[in-house]
Design a protein around this motif. Structure first.
Motif, PDB file in Angstrom:
ATOM      1  N   LEU A   2       0.861  -1.171   0.000  1.00 18.11           N
ATOM      2  CA  LEU A   2       0.000   0.000   0.000  1.00 18.11           C
ATOM      3  C   LEU A   2       0.901   1.225   0.000  1.00 18.11           C
ATOM      4  N   ALA A   3       0.784   2.041  -1.053  1.00 17.90           N
ATOM      5  CA  ALA A   3       1.585   3.264  -1.169  1.00 17.90           C
ATOM      6  C   ALA A   3       3.068   2.998  -0.947  1.00 17.90           C
ATOM      7  N   GLY A   4       3.547   1.877  -1.501  1.00 13.61           N
ATOM      8  CA  GLY A   4       4.970   1.570  -1.437  1.00 13.61           C
ATOM      9  C   GLY A   4       5.444   0.914  -0.159  1.00 13.61           C
ATOM     10  N   LYS A   5       4.550   0.691   0.825  1.00 12.65           N
ATOM     11  CA  LYS A   5       4.924   0.036   2.065  1.00 12.65           C
ATOM     12  C   LYS A   5       4.261  -1.338   2.144  1.00 12.65           C
ATOM     13  N   PRO A   6       4.890  -2.294   2.827  1.00 15.50           N
ATOM     14  CA  PRO A   6       4.283  -3.614   2.937  1.00 15.50           C
ATOM     15  C   PRO A   6       2.976  -3.578   3.721  1.00 15.50           C
ATOM     16  N   LEU A   7       2.010  -4.394   3.262  1.00 14.60           N
ATOM     17  CA  LEU A   7       0.685  -4.448   3.871  1.00 14.60           C
ATOM     18  C   LEU A   7       0.335  -5.906   4.136  1.00 14.60           C
ATOM     19  N   ARG A   8      -0.117  -6.184   5.336  1.00 14.13           N
ATOM     20  CA  ARG A   8      -0.517  -7.532   5.706  1.00 14.13           C
ATOM     21  C   ARG A   8      -1.884  -7.486   6.370  1.00 14.13           C
ATOM     22  N   VAL A   9      -2.797  -8.385   5.964  1.00 14.78           N
ATOM     23  CA  VAL A   9      -4.151  -8.432   6.504  1.00 14.78           C
ATOM     24  C   VAL A   9      -4.436  -9.850   6.982  1.00 14.78           C
ATOM     25  N   GLY A  63       3.357  -1.118   6.970  1.00 16.12           N
ATOM     26  CA  GLY A  63       4.666  -0.646   7.403  1.00 16.12           C
ATOM     27  C   GLY A  63       4.859  -1.032   8.851  1.00 16.12           C
ATOM     28  N   GLN A  64       5.072  -0.044   9.726  1.00 17.16           N
ATOM     29  CA  GLN A  64       5.195  -0.293  11.160  1.00 17.16           C
ATOM     30  C   GLN A  64       3.920   0.058  11.914  1.00 17.16           C
ATOM     31  N   THR A  65       2.861   0.409  11.171  1.00 17.90           N
ATOM     32  CA  THR A  65       1.578   0.747  11.791  1.00 17.90           C
ATOM     33  C   THR A  65       0.747  -0.519  11.982  1.00 17.90           C
ATOM     34  N   GLU A  66       0.240  -0.702  13.195  1.00 18.55           N
ATOM     35  CA  GLU A  66      -0.571  -1.870  13.509  1.00 18.55           C
ATOM     36  C   GLU A  66      -2.001  -1.447  13.839  1.00 18.55           C
ATOM     37  N   LEU A  67      -2.964  -2.151  13.251  1.00 15.86           N
ATOM     38  CA  LEU A  67      -4.382  -1.905  13.511  1.00 15.86           C
ATOM     39  C   LEU A  67      -5.043  -3.234  13.834  1.00 15.86           C
ATOM     40  N   THR A  68      -5.773  -3.279  14.929  1.00 20.26           N
ATOM     41  CA  THR A  68      -6.547  -4.463  15.275  1.00 20.26           C
ATOM     42  C   THR A  68      -7.968  -4.041  15.610  1.00 20.26           C
ATOM     43  N   ALA A  69      -8.926  -4.881  15.241  1.00 27.93           N
ATOM     44  CA  ALA A  69     -10.338  -4.652  15.569  1.00 27.93           C
ATOM     45  C   ALA A  69     -10.886  -5.956  16.135  1.00 27.93           C
ATOM     46  N   ARG A  70     -11.401  -5.903  17.339  1.00 28.91           N
ATOM     47  CA  ARG A  70     -11.947  -7.076  18.000  1.00 28.91           C
ATOM     48  C   ARG A  70     -13.343  -6.750  18.518  1.00 28.91           C
ATOM     49  N   GLY A 129       1.782   2.710  16.306  1.00 28.97           N
ATOM     50  CA  GLY A 129       2.751   2.942  15.248  1.00 28.97           C
ATOM     51  C   GLY A 129       3.728   4.043  15.587  1.00 28.97           C
ATOM     52  N   PRO A 130       4.658   4.324  14.688  1.00 31.91           N
ATOM     53  CA  PRO A 130       5.679   5.345  14.940  1.00 31.91           C
ATOM     54  C   PRO A 130       5.196   6.766  14.690  1.00 31.91           C
ATOM     55  N   ASP A 131       4.114   6.934  13.901  1.00 35.06           N
ATOM     56  CA  ASP A 131       3.643   8.268  13.523  1.00 35.06           C
ATOM     57  C   ASP A 131       2.176   8.157  13.144  1.00 35.06           C
ATOM     58  N   LEU A 132       1.318   8.900  13.833  1.00 36.94           N
ATOM     59  CA  LEU A 132      -0.126   8.797  13.605  1.00 36.94           C
ATOM     60  C   LEU A 132      -0.525   9.205  12.194  1.00 36.94           C
ATOM     61  N   SER A 133       0.269  10.048  11.541  1.00 35.59           N
ATOM     62  CA  SER A 133      -0.072  10.460  10.176  1.00 35.59           C
ATOM     63  C   SER A 133      -0.026   9.295   9.192  1.00 35.59           C
ATOM     64  N   ASP A 134       0.629   8.188   9.576  1.00 37.74           N
ATOM     65  CA  ASP A 134       0.719   7.027   8.691  1.00 37.74           C
ATOM     66  C   ASP A 134      -0.601   6.294   8.537  1.00 37.74           C
ATOM     67  N   VAL A 135      -1.630   6.651   9.337  1.00 34.61           N
ATOM     68  CA  VAL A 135      -2.908   5.947   9.212  1.00 34.61           C
ATOM     69  C   VAL A 135      -3.701   6.420   7.992  1.00 34.61           C
ATOM     70  N   PHE A 136      -3.297   7.519   7.366  1.00 33.99           N
ATOM     71  CA  PHE A 136      -4.091   8.058   6.256  1.00 33.99           C
ATOM     72  C   PHE A 136      -4.289   7.061   5.112  1.00 33.99           C
ATOM     73  N   PRO A 137      -3.254   6.369   4.648  1.00 28.58           N
ATOM     74  CA  PRO A 137      -3.479   5.434   3.541  1.00 28.58           C
ATOM     75  C   PRO A 137      -4.442   4.300   3.872  1.00 28.58           C
ATOM     76  N   ILE A 138      -4.534   3.895   5.138  1.00 29.04           N
ATOM     77  CA  ILE A 138      -5.404   2.763   5.470  1.00 29.04           C
ATOM     78  C   ILE A 138      -6.779   3.189   5.976  1.00 29.04           C
ATOM     79  N   LEU A 139      -6.888   4.363   6.608  1.00 27.78           N
ATOM     80  CA  LEU A 139      -8.172   4.822   7.141  1.00 27.78           C
ATOM     81  C   LEU A 139      -8.746   6.012   6.389  1.00 27.78           C
ATOM     82  N   GLY A 140      -7.906   6.687   5.602  1.00 27.56           N
ATOM     83  CA  GLY A 140      -8.384   7.868   4.891  1.00 27.56           C
ATOM     84  C   GLY A 140      -8.579   9.072   5.780  1.00 27.56           C
ATOM     85  N   ILE A 141      -8.019   9.034   6.999  1.00 25.91           N
ATOM     86  CA  ILE A 141      -8.158  10.141   7.943  1.00 25.91           C
ATOM     87  C   ILE A 141      -6.835  10.912   7.996  1.00 25.91           C
ATOM     88  N   PRO A 142      -6.830  12.208   7.681  1.00 29.91           N
ATOM     89  CA  PRO A 142      -5.582  12.995   7.691  1.00 29.91           C
ATOM     90  C   PRO A 142      -5.160  13.358   9.109  1.00 29.91           C
TER      91      PRO A 142
END
Length: 555
Positions: free
Chosen positions: A121-128, A154-161, A181-194
């Motif tokens: 995703l946007a040049g970074k590894p993505l795992r689901v 990348g280094q951003t982790e998202l879990t939903a339970r 994750g290391p930087d909250l701005s990195d969530v934009f590609p996966i959540l669409g939230i700036p």
């Protein structure tokens, strides 16, 4: 990439005919052997599951699609054997490929659907990794549908339970979302939230949806070395998505706000690898303002109204007590108003703005400060008992550019500062690097506490250079004159300090103290050649403090 959206080596199904007469679909058994699903969105944004080219098929599909959980076909046993999934979204630079299969759940006989996919995703590894309930659960209106999602970007982790009462609309339920994750701005590609740039973070929240409105409530966690709590609401039903957030911090580390303007946390603070590298580069180059570009385009994605209240602030040596701010993003312009820092018994108040509506962004700040106690800046030092007085003033600055360094290099504006009835430690002067003889250049006194009658001056900022030709500090023994400039573009300074004694003295050094060098690490020395001791007659007079205050603060 593939001609068919769905294909399989074998599909085996059994159908009950009687329910079909009532408009219901009952499949006691459905087995898909090596199904291959290809879901794609091309560069023009057209998906392979849309019926843009076939309106008749689109109408039929819409009519057949279930609106309620009870309309989902009854499937007694769904068996997916060696399924593969390809998801490709060219505009968002997403590519996922993985395995889909069904297994018997640990706590129930019904089969669960499992998805494991990897890609980019946007040049970074993505795992689901996803585990969903059975199709029977999807249809059962009285039973929440279980959700178990792990996503790593990348280094951003998202879990939903949790479980969702209405999975077709992601309605009410109990779903806990965790972000790390290391930087909250990195969530934009996966959540669409700036989201804004931050130090490393970990947040949890309860997630729910009401139509086009998403709610993230009971949010809590840490950002950098600060605690953070609150709630976020995002309304996608408007012409442009709108985010409203109310955030609180019981103890905010002021250093954690630095990434908002591109400044990395200081050495020893919680920081990402990228922020540590920026801090090291600044230290090696003796710079203060980083040249890290700001992603100004994100201000156009979503309008916002965010409040932040920090009851206590750790200022890393600065006497900041509290913070209250409201940020409103409107059509590419972010306005921080009101903005208030409680500082040293007084306050910094005003507004700041970042405007990305033009091709070249601009930033502005208009702040006033008042009733700030000087000793509060030294409360953790041995000089605190000798420091005193209060000061006030204002800052008005405007610059353009894509980074903090560019904005400061192009800045223009003005500032002023005044001080009344205080004192300064004589030991502080010696501790700054001057020996006793050099200290006498500034002031001649036998007391460690030097009384100050008043002080004040004005600074003009033009093309990235802040200069003053008259800053005066009037003590009971001397009148100190400061003149020179600070280059915000080169991040250097050159300041001269002269003193004129009011009293007769047998020992004085008629020389200027020069402060110059990199802004991050200036040097202190003597100017105007080698000082020669001589008798000082003490001809300086008291300054008219009312005049000094009035002329310094006038517009």
């Amino acid at each position: 990439e593939r001609d068919a959206m769905l294909e399989a080596e074998e599909i085996v199904a059994s159908v009950e005919l009687r329910p079909l007469l009532r408009g219901s679909v009952v499949l006691p058994r459905l087995q898909l052997t090596r199904p291959r699903v290809a879901v794609e969105i091309n560069a023009e944004g057209v998906s392979n599951w849309s019926f843009r080219e076939n309106p008749v098929a689109a109408t039929a599909a819409e009519a057949a699609a279930p609106d309620e959980r009870g309309e989902v076909p009854v499937i007694g046993d769904l068996d997916i054997v060696d399924g593969t999934l390809l998801y490709r979204d060219m505009p968002r630079e997403v590519r996922l490929e993985g395995k889909v299969h069904s297994v018997t759940g640990e706590a129930e006989a019904a089969r669960q659907v499992r998805l494991e996919a990897d890609g980019q995703l946007a040049g970074k590894p993505l795992r689901v990794r996803f585990v969903g309930g059975s199709v029977l659960h999807l249809r059962d209106e009285d039973k929440p549908y279980p959700v178990d999602l792990d996503l790593r970007y990348g280094q951003t982790e998202l879990t939903a339970r949790g479980a969702v009462v209405d999975p077709l609309r992601f309605g009410s339920g109990s779903v806990t979302l965790r972000l790390k994750g290391p930087d909250l701005s990195d969530v934009f590609p996966i959540l669409g939230i700036p989201a804004p740039p931050t130090p490393p973070y970990e947040l949890t929240m309860a997630l729910s949806r009401d139509g086009a409105v998403w709610h993230a409530t009971d949010m809590k966690g840490r950002v950098g070395d600060s605690d953070l709590a609150g709630e976020v609401v995002i309304d996608y039903g408007r012409e442009k998505p709108f985010l409203k957030a109310s955030l609180q911090s019981k103890r905010l580390d002021f250093d954690d706000l630095g990434p908002l303007v591109g400044l990395p946390p200081k050495r020893g603070e919680t920081a990402s690898a990228e922020q540590v590298a920026i801090a090291q580069a600044l230290e090696q180059n003796k710079k203060v303002f980083p040249d890290k570009p700001v992603n100004a385009k994100l201000l156009h994605v979503m309008d916002m109204d965010v409040t932040l209240d920090a009851a206590s602030v750790q200022g890393d040596g600065l006497p900041i007590d509290s913070l209250n701010a409201r940020v409103v993003v409107d059509n590419g312009r972010a306005l921080v108003k009101p903005l208030k820092f409680g500082v040293g018994g007084g306050a910094f108040e005003g507004e700041m703005a970042f405007n990305a509506r033009d091709q070249l962004p601009s930033a502005a700040a208009r702040l006033a400060f008042h009733d700030i106690e000087l000793k509060e800046f030294f409360r953790e030092s041995r000089f605190v008992q000798q420091m005193g007085g209060r000061f006030a003033g204002r800052i008005d600055i405007l610059g353009t550019g894509n980074s903090l360094a560019q904005i400061m290099a192009t800045s223009k504006g003005k500032s002023a500062i005044v001080m009344h009835e205080g004192s300064v430690s004589h030991l502080l002067i010696e501790g700054a690097g001057l020996d006793i003889a050099e200290a006498l250049v500034l002031l001649v006194t036998k007391d460690n506490r030097i009384p100050i009658r008043c002080g004040g001056g004005r600074f003009v900022i033009d093309k990235g250079v802040m200069s003053t030709d008259r800053f005066i500090l009037d003590t009971t023994d001397s009148v100190v004159y400061v003149q020179g400039s600070v280059s915000l573009a080169e991040q250097t300074l050159a300041i001269d300090v002269d003193a004129q004694s009011k009293d007769f003295s047998l020992l004085d050094l008629k020389s200027t103290v020069a402060v110059k060098g990199p802004l991050a690490d200036p040097g202190l020395g003597l100017g105007r050649g080698v000082p020669i001791p001589f008798i000082e007659l003490g001809t300086a007079k008291d300054i008219d403090c009312d005049w000094l205050t009035a002329t310094s603060l006038q517009e």
